[in-house]
Motif scaffolding. Sequence first.
Motif, mmCIF file in Angstrom:
data_model
loop_
_atom_site.group_PDB
_atom_site.id
_atom_site.type_symbol
_atom_site.label_atom_id
_atom_site.label_comp_id
_atom_site.label_asym_id
_atom_site.label_seq_id
_atom_site.Cartn_x
_atom_site.Cartn_y
_atom_site.Cartn_z
ATOM 1 N N TRP A 566 0.860 -1.183 0.000
ATOM 2 C CA TRP A 566 0.000 0.000 0.000
ATOM 3 C C TRP A 566 0.898 1.235 0.000
ATOM 4 C CZ3 TRP A 566 -5.564 0.191 1.122
ATOM 5 C CH2 TRP A 566 -6.175 -1.072 1.106
ATOM 6 N N PRO A 567 0.823 2.085 -1.001
ATOM 7 C CA PRO A 567 1.713 3.246 -1.054
ATOM 8 C C PRO A 567 1.649 4.130 0.187
ATOM 9 C CG PRO A 567 0.741 2.897 -3.205
ATOM 10 C CD PRO A 567 0.069 1.926 -2.283
ATOM 11 N N HIS A 568 0.445 4.375 0.715
ATOM 12 C CA HIS A 568 0.370 5.246 1.888
ATOM 13 C C HIS A 568 1.081 4.612 3.073
ATOM 14 C CE1 HIS A 568 -2.636 2.644 3.788
ATOM 15 N NE2 HIS A 568 -2.511 3.389 4.867
ATOM 16 N N ASP A 569 0.996 3.297 3.208
ATOM 17 C CA ASP A 569 1.637 2.560 4.287
ATOM 18 C C ASP A 569 3.154 2.708 4.184
ATOM 19 O OD1 ASP A 569 1.663 0.709 6.446
ATOM 20 O OD2 ASP A 569 1.899 -0.976 5.072
ATOM 21 N N THR A 570 3.672 2.590 2.971
ATOM 22 C CA THR A 570 5.104 2.783 2.743
ATOM 23 C C THR A 570 5.515 4.220 3.027
ATOM 24 O OG1 THR A 570 5.206 1.000 1.099
ATOM 25 C CG2 THR A 570 6.913 2.692 0.993
ATOM 26 N N ALA A 571 4.704 5.184 2.589
ATOM 27 C CA ALA A 571 5.035 6.595 2.814
ATOM 28 C C ALA A 571 5.054 6.926 4.302
ATOM 29 C CB ALA A 571 4.039 7.490 2.083
ATOM 30 N N ILE A 572 4.118 6.380 5.059
ATOM 31 C CA ILE A 572 4.119 6.589 6.514
ATOM 32 C C ILE A 572 5.403 6.035 7.118
ATOM 33 C CG2 ILE A 572 2.996 5.865 8.664
ATOM 34 C CD1 ILE A 572 0.317 6.018 7.107
ATOM 35 N N ALA A 573 5.836 4.873 6.646
ATOM 36 C CA ALA A 573 7.086 4.297 7.140
ATOM 37 C C ALA A 573 8.282 5.166 6.767
ATOM 38 C CB ALA A 573 7.264 2.887 6.582
ATOM 39 N N VAL A 574 8.297 5.700 5.548
ATOM 40 C CA VAL A 574 9.384 6.591 5.126
ATOM 41 C C VAL A 574 9.462 7.795 6.054
ATOM 42 C CG1 VAL A 574 10.129 8.170 3.298
ATOM 43 C CG2 VAL A 574 9.374 5.858 2.714
ATOM 44 N N HIS A 575 8.319 8.425 6.302
ATOM 45 C CA HIS A 575 8.310 9.599 7.177
ATOM 46 C C HIS A 575 8.704 9.228 8.598
ATOM 47 C CE1 HIS A 575 6.095 13.244 8.986
ATOM 48 N NE2 HIS A 575 7.183 13.673 8.381
ATOM 49 N N GLY A 576 8.205 8.067 9.077
ATOM 50 C CA GLY A 576 8.563 7.635 10.415
ATOM 51 C C GLY A 576 10.046 7.345 10.564
ATOM 52 N N LEU A 577 10.643 6.746 9.553
ATOM 53 C CA LEU A 577 12.082 6.481 9.594
ATOM 54 C C LEU A 577 12.879 7.778 9.677
ATOM 55 C CD1 LEU A 577 12.214 3.618 6.946
ATOM 56 C CD2 LEU A 577 13.015 3.405 9.309
ATOM 57 N N VAL A 578 12.474 8.787 8.904
ATOM 58 C CA VAL A 578 13.171 10.072 8.952
ATOM 59 C C VAL A 578 13.021 10.705 10.336
ATOM 60 C CG1 VAL A 578 13.134 12.435 8.063
ATOM 61 C CG2 VAL A 578 13.074 10.495 6.478
ATOM 62 N N ARG A 579 11.801 10.703 10.855
ATOM 63 C CA ARG A 579 11.568 11.301 12.169
ATOM 64 C C ARG A 579 12.357 10.573 13.258
ATOM 65 N NH1 ARG A 579 5.243 11.396 13.051
ATOM 66 N NH2 ARG A 579 5.765 12.692 14.861
ATOM 67 N N ALA A 580 12.556 9.253 13.081
ATOM 68 C CA ALA A 580 13.266 8.473 14.090
ATOM 69 C C ALA A 580 14.775 8.500 13.904
ATOM 70 C CB ALA A 580 12.767 7.026 14.060
ATOM 71 N N GLY A 581 15.255 9.139 12.829
ATOM 72 C CA GLY A 581 16.692 9.281 12.633
ATOM 73 C C GLY A 581 17.335 8.231 11.750
ATOM 74 N N PHE A 582 16.568 7.685 10.777
ATOM 75 C CA PHE A 582 17.105 6.669 9.877
ATOM 76 C C PHE A 582 16.868 7.085 8.428
ATOM 77 C CE2 PHE A 582 15.929 4.672 13.863
ATOM 78 C CZ PHE A 582 17.102 4.003 14.206
ATOM 79 N N PRO A 583 17.537 8.145 7.974
ATOM 80 C CA PRO A 583 17.279 8.663 6.628
ATOM 81 C C PRO A 583 17.705 7.727 5.510
ATOM 82 C CG PRO A 583 19.139 9.804 7.635
ATOM 83 C CD PRO A 583 18.521 8.963 8.708
ATOM 84 N N GLN A 584 18.748 6.930 5.701
ATOM 85 C CA GLN A 584 19.191 6.030 4.634
ATOM 86 C C GLN A 584 18.158 4.943 4.367
ATOM 87 O OE1 GLN A 584 23.093 4.695 5.905
ATOM 88 N NE2 GLN A 584 24.098 6.300 4.720
ATOM 89 N N GLU A 585 17.624 4.342 5.436
ATOM 90 C CA GLU A 585 16.581 3.329 5.262
ATOM 91 C C GLU A 585 15.333 3.951 4.626
ATOM 92 O OE1 GLU A 585 19.158 1.935 8.664
ATOM 93 O OE2 GLU A 585 18.421 3.828 7.880
ATOM 94 N N ALA A 586 15.040 5.186 5.007
ATOM 95 C CA ALA A 586 13.886 5.881 4.427
ATOM 96 C C ALA A 586 14.086 6.121 2.943
ATOM 97 C CB ALA A 586 13.662 7.211 5.153
ATOM 98 N N ALA A 587 15.287 6.542 2.554
ATOM 99 C CA ALA A 587 15.559 6.842 1.150
ATOM 100 C C ALA A 587 15.415 5.595 0.282
ATOM 101 C CB ALA A 587 16.958 7.429 1.001
ATOM 102 N N ALA A 588 15.900 4.449 0.765
ATOM 103 C CA ALA A 588 15.796 3.210 -0.013
ATOM 104 C C ALA A 588 14.337 2.826 -0.225
ATOM 105 C CB ALA A 588 16.540 2.088 0.696
ATOM 106 N N LEU A 589 13.529 2.977 0.808
ATOM 107 C CA LEU A 589 12.112 2.640 0.707
ATOM 108 C C LEU A 589 11.398 3.592 -0.243
ATOM 109 C CD1 LEU A 589 10.536 0.367 2.102
ATOM 110 C CD2 LEU A 589 9.816 2.026 3.834
#
Length: 716
Positions: A566-589
Motif C-alpha cells: 500500500w503506497p500510503h503505508d510505505t510513505a508513513i514508514a518513510v516519514h517515520g524512519l526520517v523522524r526516528a533518525g534513519f534517513p538512509q533506510e527511508a531513502a531506499a524505501l
Amino acid sequence: MAVQGHPAGDQPAEEVAVEGLQPFLHDTCTTLYAPSLVLSRPDGDIATGADGFFHGDRRALSALSVRVEGVPVAPIARTLRAADETAFRAVLRGVGEHTADPAVTLHRVRRVEPGALREELSISNAGLGHVRLTLVVRAATDLARMVDVKSGRSLPALTPQADADGLTWTDGGLTVALRSAPGTPAAEVRTAGSHAELRHHIELPPGETWQTTVECTVQDREPDQFPAVHRDAVPWQPVTLRSADRSLDHLVARSVGDLERLLLSDPQAPEDVFLAAGSPWFLTLFGRDSLWAARMLLPLGTELAAGTLRTLARRQGAAVDPRSEEQPGKILHEVRREELNLDERTSLPPVYYGTVDATPLWITLLRDAWRWGLDPEQVRELLPHAEAALEWLATYGDADGDGLLEYIDTTGRGLANQGWKDSGDSIRWRDGRLAEAPIALCEVQAYGYEAALAGAELLRAFGRPGADRWEEWADRLRRRFRESFWVEDETGRYPAVALDAKKQPVDSVTSGFGHLLGTGLLDQEESALLAARIAGPELDSGFGLRTLSTDSTGFNPLGYHIGSIWPHDTAIAVHGLVRAGFPQEAAALAEGLIAASEAFEGRLPELFAGHGSAIDPAPAPYPAACRPQAWSAASAVVLLQAALGLDADVPGGTLSLSPAAHSLRPLRLDGLRIAGHPLSVALDADGRARVTTSAPVRVVGADTGVDPEADSGNPA
C-alpha cells in the motif's frame, strides 16, 4: 470480478462478466471529477464489469461505444491529460489508404464535470481520396447503485425514451440524458430494446476533419450528499517540482492533479472541503482516509486539514448507538446515502462509526495543523471536539481499562477488523491462524500515544485544563505497550501486530512497524530494531513495504492486507524512519515506491502486488484496487517532506529543514505554504538549501547551508 479485455467485435459485455464477483479494475481507465467519474476500457469504451459513467454512486451509463459502421477500429493511444480529461486515438483500418500508412483516424477526448460527461469526437482524413463513413455512438444504462456494481450484480438495462434531440433514461428519481451538444452536427436517433444509437453520416474530403460532441447529463431528484468543489476553490496553490528524478516529478504532478478532483465539500458548510477516499468504491467521506490524506498534505497549507476536521467534528459521535457503533466523542468511519450491504454477513448503516483509529488521528491532525500555522482561533473552536475525542480514548477506546486501545464488532454485521487493515483475514498469527477479537493493534497504540500528547500540548497552549492527565495516560500506554507487545524470533525483538482477546501477542511481522516510528512510543534502541526489520527483504519488496512478511504462513502477494503493498503505508514508514533518525533506510524505501509509480503512469493505486523487484522488473497490479486513491496520491507529498526533512512549528517560530535525498539533487519545489504564506525550497547539487518564505518563522537545519535572509523570514 470481471474477466478483463475488450469483447471481440460486437460480443455482448455480459458474456465476459463473472456474475457475483467484484469487478477487476487494473486495466480500467478512470476520468474523474468527484462526485462524477467514468470507468472505461483502455480504448475509451464503456463496455463491461465496473465500467460506467457514475454520479453520486449511481451508474448513469452502463455502455457507451464509438464505432464506424463496417470498419475495424484499431486503438493506438490513450493519454491521461488530467484527472478529468482523457484522450483516445484510433485508426480506421483500410479507409482512405493509398499506401500501408494509416490515413483516417478517430480522436476521442473525454471530459468530466460534476454531473456531466462530454465526448468530443473528431475524424481526420489524411488520405488522398474522399471517404464516406457512418459513425455510431451506442449507449445503454441500468442506473445501478455502486454497491451493486462492486458486488458484481447484473441489473437489467432500462428502455430509453427517444426524441429528435437525443435519448433519456429515468427511474423516477434519477434522469439521464444523452444528446449531441448544441452547435454540433445533429445525429439520427435509433433505439432497439434497451440499446440506443446516435448515428452520423459523414462525407470527408482529403485533408479535412469532421467533429461533434456528445453530452451525457445527470439530474437527481435528491441533492448530492457531498457536492463537488469548484475549480477555483482548490485549497492549495499549484505545486511544481523540478528534481534530478523525473519519475518523482511526474508522480507529484499526477498525484496533486488527482487530489484536486477527489475534493468534495460539506453541504452543511460548503466552504469546508475534504478528500474523498478513492475512486470508484469510496468516493465519499471516510474518517481515517480523509484524515491521513489531509495530514500528509499539510505542507501544501492548512485549509484542507481545517475543512476535514470541521466536517468530521460536525458528525462526531454524541450518543451510544450499538447499530452504527456511534459513541460519544468518536470520529466516524464512513458516510453513505443508504445502507451498504457488502455481503450476506456485512451490512453498514449510512453513517458508520466502526473504526478504532479515526478518533486519535483527528486529534493529531488538529495539533499538526496548528503547528503548520492553522489560525489559533480556528484551533480554539475545535478544542471541545478534541476534548471529547480524548475522553473517548480513555473510556470507549479502552473499554476494558487495561491502558490499551482495542476494538470488537459487537453488531455481528459490521467490520470484523477496524484498523486500516480492515479485511477479515488481516490480523493473523505467524502460523496463519486468525486473531480473535477484541484486538489491540500495535499501530493504534502509537496513534493513541501520539494523540494523547498532542491533546495535552494543545490544552496547555490554549490554557485549558487536563494536559497533565493526558500526559500521564500516554505514559501508562507506553509502559503497557512495552510490557505486552514485544516478542522475539531468531532475528531479534519486535512488536507483535496485535494483542488478541486473551491479551496474547499475535506474533506476525507486518508493515505496522512503520506507523510506530517517530511517534515517541519507542526508544532509540527499539526504533533501530524496527528500522532494520523494515529494511530487510521480508518486508521491503524493492517497490515498497509489504503488509505482511514473506516468512509468515498465509503470505499472499495478492492478499489485500497479507502481502500486498500500500503506497500510503510505505510513505508513513518513510516519514517515520526520517523522524526516528534513519534517513538512509527511508531513502531506499522511497526510491522503491517512486520506481513502482512508473508502472502506473504516476498514478499510484490503492495497493499493488507484493512479489517484489527480485521477481518482477515492474510491480503487478492488485486487480481490484482503486485508482486514484487519496492517501496513495498524498503519499507523493510525504515522500518530498521526508526527503527534505521538513517540519513546522509555527507557534514556536521555526521551520526545520534537514535534506538527505542525494539522488534528487538539484531540486526546486514551489507551491508549499506555512501559516498562510508561500514557501519554496531549492537544493543545489551539493545539498545547500535555499528557502523562500515571508512567514514569521526562523529556518533551522543541520548542515543545510540555509540562506541567512531566508532564515530571517525574508525571501531568499
